[in-house]
Design a protein around this motif. Structure first.
Motif, short mmCIF file in Angstrom:
data_model
loop_
_atom_site.label_atom_id
_atom_site.label_comp_id
_atom_site.label_asym_id
_atom_site.label_seq_id
_atom_site.Cartn_x
_atom_site.Cartn_y
_atom_site.Cartn_z
N THR A 107 2.88 -5.96 3.58
CA THR A 107 3.57 -4.70 3.35
C THR A 107 3.83 -4.00 4.68
O THR A 107 3.21 -4.30 5.70
CB THR A 107 2.75 -3.75 2.44
OG1 THR A 107 1.63 -3.25 3.17
CG2 THR A 107 2.29 -4.47 1.19
N VAL A 108 4.74 -3.04 4.62
CA VAL A 108 5.08 -2.29 5.83
C VAL A 108 3.91 -1.46 6.33
O VAL A 108 3.79 -1.18 7.53
CB VAL A 108 6.32 -1.40 5.55
CG1 VAL A 108 5.96 -0.28 4.58
CG2 VAL A 108 6.89 -0.83 6.83
N HIS A 109 3.02 -1.10 5.42
CA HIS A 109 1.87 -0.29 5.81
C HIS A 109 0.83 -1.09 6.60
O HIS A 109 -0.11 -0.51 7.15
CB HIS A 109 1.21 0.32 4.57
CG HIS A 109 2.16 1.12 3.73
ND1 HIS A 109 2.77 2.26 4.20
CD2 HIS A 109 2.62 0.93 2.47
CE1 HIS A 109 3.56 2.75 3.26
NE2 HIS A 109 3.49 1.96 2.21
N TRP A 152 13.55 -1.69 9.32
CA TRP A 152 12.92 -1.50 8.02
C TRP A 152 11.58 -0.78 8.18
O TRP A 152 11.24 0.10 7.40
CB TRP A 152 12.72 -2.85 7.32
CG TRP A 152 12.94 -2.75 5.83
CD1 TRP A 152 14.04 -3.11 5.13
CD2 TRP A 152 12.02 -2.21 4.87
NE1 TRP A 152 13.88 -2.83 3.80
CE2 TRP A 152 12.64 -2.28 3.61
CE3 TRP A 152 10.74 -1.66 4.96
CZ2 TRP A 152 12.03 -1.84 2.45
CZ3 TRP A 152 10.13 -1.22 3.79
CH2 TRP A 152 10.77 -1.31 2.56
N LEU A 164 6.60 -2.46 -0.06
CA LEU A 164 5.75 -1.27 -0.12
C LEU A 164 4.45 -1.51 -0.86
O LEU A 164 3.66 -0.59 -1.04
CB LEU A 164 6.52 -0.11 -0.77
CG LEU A 164 7.78 0.33 -0.03
CD1 LEU A 164 8.48 1.46 -0.80
CD2 LEU A 164 7.44 0.81 1.38
N ARG A 182 11.92 2.94 8.86
CA ARG A 182 12.31 3.74 7.70
C ARG A 182 11.10 4.24 6.91
O ARG A 182 11.20 5.20 6.15
CB ARG A 182 13.21 2.93 6.77
CG ARG A 182 14.60 2.65 7.32
CD ARG A 182 15.44 1.90 6.32
NE ARG A 182 15.61 2.67 5.08
CZ ARG A 182 16.19 2.18 3.99
NH1 ARG A 182 16.63 0.93 3.98
NH2 ARG A 182 16.31 2.92 2.91
N HIS A 183 9.95 3.59 7.10
CA HIS A 183 8.78 3.94 6.29
C HIS A 183 7.55 4.29 7.13
O HIS A 183 6.55 4.74 6.57
CB HIS A 183 8.44 2.77 5.36
CG HIS A 183 9.54 2.44 4.39
ND1 HIS A 183 9.72 3.13 3.21
CD2 HIS A 183 10.52 1.52 4.46
CE1 HIS A 183 10.77 2.63 2.57
NE2 HIS A 183 11.27 1.65 3.30
#
Length: 272
Positions: free
Chosen positions: A86-88, A117, A77, A120-121
């Protein structure tokens, strides 16, 4: 069909390996990574679920110039000042920049471990949008993603799998070292081919096929399903015989003028 997919995915292809808690698809995912490296392809891996060391275990890590792992396992994150990934950053622009940091003339194969994963975000519509954009080409030639189906609602799984050109749903087999792969492959002409194969994975992540059961090719839009005839037990007939159909064709509807009537109406007396 599993062997065929391991031999290469077409440009613009999107392959989903769908697993569950009863059987992990990560080893099969590694089979696809090694197969791509054996074909001298450039491979970029987005790692979320496991550490980079665990992800590299069993891979052809000697191909360091063509294998690039972007690990987001330690800081997915971006809570530290300088996260590796990062996931973003799961956006077309960021992924394109990430792939282009390594100078290679050919588009790369993108491996995602795992899509669950990210889902989820990041909202499912945003994830699907990025996957659809990646399929159009550019820096990425093809996309292979691992999806843990039992972690999401059915609609989310269906939305992601609907984008896939190929889907491999894995489950445990009858024997301890065997697994079942239910494969669905969609062609560019909206045709669907389905296979069910029993396979096992060797120590070097090569795949051995033990048996398979193929289904005939179907049209994705026009596939016919067996249905119960709702008119079978009616006390009256809803269908017309050949003679009744012929009589129906000859019937003159009240709002349709015959040639004779049209000729009469076109006379000067009627036009005044």
């Amino acid at each position: 069909m599993l062997t065929e997919l391991l031999q290469g995915i077409e440009a613009g292809g999107f392959l989903v390996i769908q697993d569950s808690c009863s059987y992990s698809g990560r080893h099969l995912l590694k089979s696809f990574i090694n197969a791509a490296l054996n074909r001298a392809e450039v491979v970029h891996v987005l790692g979320f679920d496991v550490s980079e060391e665990e992800l590299k275990d069993g891979l052809r890590t000697s191909d360091t110039q063509r294998l690039h792992i972007h690990s987001a396992y330690t800081d997915p994150l971006g809570w530290t000042e300088r996260p590796a990934f990062t996931v973003h950053q799961f956006r077309l622009e960021d992924l394109t920049d990430l792939v282009k940091q390594t100078p290679h003339p050919k588009p790369a194969t993108l491996i995602i471990d795992s899509l669950s994963w990210i889902l989820r975000h990041v909202t499912p519509p945003a994830v699907c949008k990025t996957l659809h954009q990646l399929r159009k080409g550019g820096a990425v030639r093809a996309v292979i993603g691992l999806l843990h189906a039992d972690m999401h609602q059915r609609g989310t799984v269906g939305s992601v799998c609907h984008l896939a050109t190929s889907l491999i749903a894995v489950a445990p087999g009858a024997k301890g070292d065997e697994a079942v792969a239910k494969i669905t492959k969609r062609s560019k002409f909206r045709k669907v081919m389905q296979d069910e194969e029993i396979f096992s994975l060797n120590g070097d992540f090569t795949v051995t096929i033990h048996s398979k059961r193929s289904n005939p090719e179907q049209n994705w839009n026009d596939a016919e399903e067996e249905q119960v005839d709702p008119t079978a037990e009616l006390t009256f007939n809803l269908r017309l015989s050949d003679s009744e159909l012929e009589a129906k064709k000859k019937l003159m509807l009240p709002f349709v003028f015959s040639k004779e009537k049209l000729a009469t109406l076109s006379q000067p007396a009627f036009l005044k």
